[in-house]
Design an enzyme around this catalytic site. Structure first.
Site, PDB file in Angstrom:
ATOM      1  CE  LYS A  85      -5.590  -6.625  -2.423  1.00 42.02           C
ATOM      2  NZ  LYS A  85      -4.979  -5.655  -3.400  1.00 42.02           N
ATOM      3  CE1 TYR A 136      -9.074  -2.078  -3.149  1.00 38.56           C
ATOM      4  CE2 TYR A 136     -10.169  -4.117  -3.762  1.00 38.56           C
ATOM      5  CZ  TYR A 136      -9.111  -3.447  -3.176  1.00 38.56           C
ATOM      6  OH  TYR A 136      -8.068  -4.154  -2.609  1.00 38.56           O
ATOM      7  CG  ASN A 162      -1.395  -5.991  -4.429  1.00 39.32           C
ATOM      8  OD1 ASN A 162      -2.465  -6.490  -4.075  1.00 39.32           O
ATOM      9  ND2 ASN A 162      -1.215  -4.686  -4.555  1.00 39.32           N
ATOM     10  CG  HIS A 220      -7.123  -3.711   1.459  1.00 37.06           C
ATOM     11  ND1 HIS A 220      -7.091  -2.573   0.704  1.00 37.06           N
ATOM     12  CD2 HIS A 220      -7.702  -3.354   2.643  1.00 37.06           C
ATOM     13  CE1 HIS A 220      -7.645  -1.579   1.389  1.00 37.06           C
ATOM     14  NE2 HIS A 220      -8.027  -2.025   2.570  1.00 37.06           N
ATOM     15  CD  GLU A 226     -10.567   0.045   3.981  1.00 37.82           C
ATOM     16  OE1 GLU A 226     -10.271   0.773   3.031  1.00 37.82           O
ATOM     17  OE2 GLU A 226      -9.716  -0.632   4.609  1.00 37.82           O
TER      18      GLU A 226
HETATM   19  P1  ADP Z   1      -2.719  -0.349  -2.047  1.00 36.99           P
HETATM   20  O1  ADP Z   1      -3.434  -1.683  -2.050  1.00 36.99           O
HETATM   21  O2  ADP Z   1      -1.238  -0.514  -1.866  1.00 36.99           O
HETATM   22  O3  ADP Z   1      -3.321   0.639  -1.088  1.00 36.99           O
HETATM   23  P2  ADP Z   1      -4.014   1.184  -4.175  1.00 36.99           P
HETATM   24  O4  ADP Z   1      -4.998   1.635  -3.140  1.00 36.99           O
HETATM   25  O5  ADP Z   1      -3.334   2.229  -4.995  1.00 36.99           O
HETATM   26  O6  ADP Z   1      -2.876   0.259  -3.532  1.00 36.99           O
HETATM   27  O7  ADP Z   1      -4.734   0.196  -5.203  1.00 36.99           O
HETATM   28  C1  ADP Z   1      -5.674  -0.743  -4.745  1.00 36.99           C
HETATM   29  C2  ADP Z   1      -5.405  -2.062  -5.422  1.00 36.99           C
HETATM   30  O8  ADP Z   1      -5.649  -1.925  -6.829  1.00 36.99           O
HETATM   31  C3  ADP Z   1      -3.956  -2.560  -5.359  1.00 36.99           C
HETATM   32  O9  ADP Z   1      -3.631  -3.200  -4.161  1.00 36.99           O
HETATM   33  C4  ADP Z   1      -3.915  -3.524  -6.539  1.00 36.99           C
HETATM   34  O10 ADP Z   1      -4.548  -4.769  -6.231  1.00 36.99           O
HETATM   35  C5  ADP Z   1      -4.771  -2.780  -7.558  1.00 36.99           C
HETATM   36  N1  ADP Z   1      -3.925  -1.937  -8.425  1.00 36.99           N
HETATM   37  C6  ADP Z   1      -3.307  -0.781  -8.096  1.00 36.99           C
HETATM   38  N2  ADP Z   1      -2.601  -0.287  -9.130  1.00 36.99           N
HETATM   39  C7  ADP Z   1      -2.795  -1.149 -10.160  1.00 36.99           C
HETATM   40  C8  ADP Z   1      -2.338  -1.200 -11.530  1.00 36.99           C
HETATM   41  N3  ADP Z   1      -1.530  -0.260 -12.026  1.00 36.99           N
HETATM   42  N4  ADP Z   1      -2.739  -2.246 -12.284  1.00 36.99           N
HETATM   43  C9  ADP Z   1      -3.562  -3.210 -11.793  1.00 36.99           C
HETATM   44  N5  ADP Z   1      -4.024  -3.222 -10.519  1.00 36.99           N
HETATM   45  C10 ADP Z   1      -3.645  -2.208  -9.713  1.00 36.99           C
HETATM   46 MG    MG Z   2      -5.183   1.534  -1.082  1.00 31.97          MG
END
Ligand code: ADP
Ligand code: MG
Length: 139
Positions: free
Chosen positions: A10, A50, A113, A116, A127
């Site tokens: 990312k 997304y 973070n 992905h 994807e």
């Molecule tokens: P993951 O990437 O671990 O699969 P999710 O699919 O739940 O997590 O969420 C997709 C992405 O959305 C996350 O990796 C993060 O970048 C963002 N995200 C998730 N939860 C939050 C939050 N509470 N606040 C801001 N961004 C978030």
């Molecule tokens: Mg996810």
């Protein structure tokens, strides 16, 4: 069984010049990078990618973040690659991520973070197809 998953390095990570460090964690975990391309995502691409999160309160922020700088899209291959990469990534919120995981090592926040990874084999296939042609993946 050898399997493929989809990964994105990312913007927070590409901006801090961490592409190689993230790839080292991936490779040290036994996953092979069988396709990789650095791109600037368009808003339409990020919104489609997304789409499942479009009702979540952070959707707008997430799309803005994903197009704020280049990303590196990847296909990873290995035994149980989907689940294995989720382990290697660590929890979504770096505050909860295990030692040695990419998010523990490098993530800035729950939103920024660093990586992905697909959450199922079915989503991995969808994807991968959004970003790569079959001939661009060389295992
Ligand atoms: P993951 O990437 O671990 O699969 P999710 O699919 O739940 O997590 O969420 C997709 C992405 O959305 C996350 O990796 C993060 O970048 C963002 N995200 C998730 N939860 C939050 C939050 N509470 N606040 C801001 N961004 C978030
Ligand atoms: Mg996810």
């Amino acid at each position: 069984m050898a399997e493929r998953t989809f990964s994105i390095i990312k913007p927070d990570a590409t901006q801090r010049n961490l592409t190689g460090k993230v790839n080292a964690v991936i490779e040290d975990a036994g996953l092979r990078i069988v396709a990789q391309r650095r791109i600037q995502m368009s808003r339409a691409q990020a919104e489609k990618f997304y789409e499942v999160h479009k009702e979540r309160p952070f959707f707008g922020e997430l799309v803005d973040f994903m197009i704020s700088a280049p990303v590196v899209v990847q296909v990873l291959e290995g035994d149980n690659a989907v689940a294995r990469y989720r382990e290697v990534m660590g929890a979504t919120n770096p505050a909860n991520a295990a030692e040695g995981t990419i998010r523990k090592l490098y993530a800035v926040s729950v939103g920024e973070n660093s990586v992905h990874g697909s959450d199922s084999q079915e989503n991995a296939a969808l994807e991968i197809a959004q970003f790569f042609k079959a001939e661009e993946i060389v295992g």
